[in-house]
Enzyme design. Structure first.
Site, short mmCIF file in Angstrom:
data_model
loop_
_atom_site.label_atom_id
_atom_site.label_comp_id
_atom_site.label_asym_id
_atom_site.label_seq_id
_atom_site.Cartn_x
_atom_site.Cartn_y
_atom_site.Cartn_z
N GLU A 198 -13.87 -39.81 -55.20
CA GLU A 198 -13.90 -40.01 -53.65
C GLU A 198 -13.95 -38.64 -52.97
O GLU A 198 -13.45 -37.55 -53.18
CB GLU A 198 -12.21 -40.40 -53.28
CG GLU A 198 -11.93 -42.02 -53.85
CD GLU A 198 -12.40 -43.25 -53.16
OE1 GLU A 198 -13.12 -42.66 -52.18
OE2 GLU A 198 -11.95 -44.28 -53.34
N HIS A 207 -17.87 -42.51 -53.66
CA HIS A 207 -17.06 -43.07 -52.58
C HIS A 207 -16.63 -42.25 -51.42
O HIS A 207 -16.64 -40.88 -51.81
CB HIS A 207 -15.95 -44.02 -53.19
CG HIS A 207 -16.23 -45.18 -53.77
ND1 HIS A 207 -15.87 -46.67 -53.41
CD2 HIS A 207 -16.76 -45.51 -55.13
CE1 HIS A 207 -16.38 -47.55 -54.17
NE2 HIS A 207 -16.76 -46.80 -55.07
N GLU A 216 -18.75 -45.84 -44.70
CA GLU A 216 -18.80 -45.42 -46.05
C GLU A 216 -20.05 -45.78 -46.88
O GLU A 216 -20.49 -45.00 -47.67
CB GLU A 216 -17.62 -45.62 -46.87
CG GLU A 216 -17.30 -45.36 -48.35
CD GLU A 216 -16.10 -45.72 -49.17
OE1 GLU A 216 -16.01 -45.40 -50.22
OE2 GLU A 216 -15.51 -46.48 -48.53
#
Length: 214
Positions: free
Chosen positions: A177, A101, A46
């Site tokens: 996200e 993210h 990530e």
């Protein structure tokens, strides 16, 4: 002026003492300074995804004359802590703070993006300005063909009271996200330069739209 906050950092795993120490998280809570983040099943992390996308977004914004500040300048260090990341946006008096993210749900059907914002708001910036930013990012990602989350939030938006970077912000701030790294299709997109480019293009467009409408 925009602050881009690529989640996590490449050196976090090698600095457990630093990233595990507790820092203020807002609402009277504390949280670990930072975490290592997730990865695809194939091991693409990530922290590398968020850094690459943030750099691409920042370059595109800068090319249009928008000043950009990053919460971290490389993908090899540790931190900064979540409270420091919020402080960077506050001190810069950012017009928008976007934290980038990717998620790591192991639920078989979990896929799609969601945009988190601080709720209930702790200050004026966390009210309508942050909600407007969240909606703009959501609408732009959706318009670019990205699916909204099947497992968190509602219609791509997620009201959160537990995210330090949002709780501690005094500027309009959201955390996106971009998708679920454990989902094969989304993992493939995040792992490819062309896929990251699509995320970056949509986030750039969303920020420009928000600034233009503010």
């Amino acid at each position: 002026m925009v602050v881009l906050d690529p989640g996590h950092n490449g050196g976090n795993a090698w600095n457990p003492q630093e990233i595990n120490r507790k820092v203020p998280a807002g609402r009277g809570q504390t949280k670990p300074c930072n975490t290592t983040g997730t990865s695809t099943n194939a091991g693409y992390p990530e922290h590398a995804f968020t850094f690459a996308v943030a750099q691409e977004v920042g370059k595109a914004l800068a090319a249009k004359g928008i000043k950009v500040v990053y919460t971290r300048s490389d993908d090899t260090g540790a931190g900064p802590c979540v409270d420091k990341r919020a402080e960077i946006g506050n001190e810069a008096e950012a017009d928008a703070v976007v934290s980038i993210h990717a998620d790591g749900s192991t639920s078989a059907s979990a896929h799609g993006f969601h945009v988190a914002y601080s709720a209930p708001p702790l200050n004026a910036a966390q009210g309508e300005p942050s909600l407007k930013l969240a909606r703009t990012v959501r609408d732009t990602l959706q318009g670019a063909g990205f699916a909204t989350s099947t497992y968190i939030g509602s219609a791509g938006l997620s009201a959160r009271s537990d995210l330090a970077g949002l709780n501690l912000s005094t500027r309009p701030a959201v955390l996106v996200e971009c998708g679920n790294m454990r989902n094969a299709e989304e993992a493939a997109q995040m792992s490819s330069a062309s896929g990251r480019g699509k995320y970056a293009e949509a986030i750039t467009q969303a920020i420009e739209s928000y600034l233009g409408a503010s």
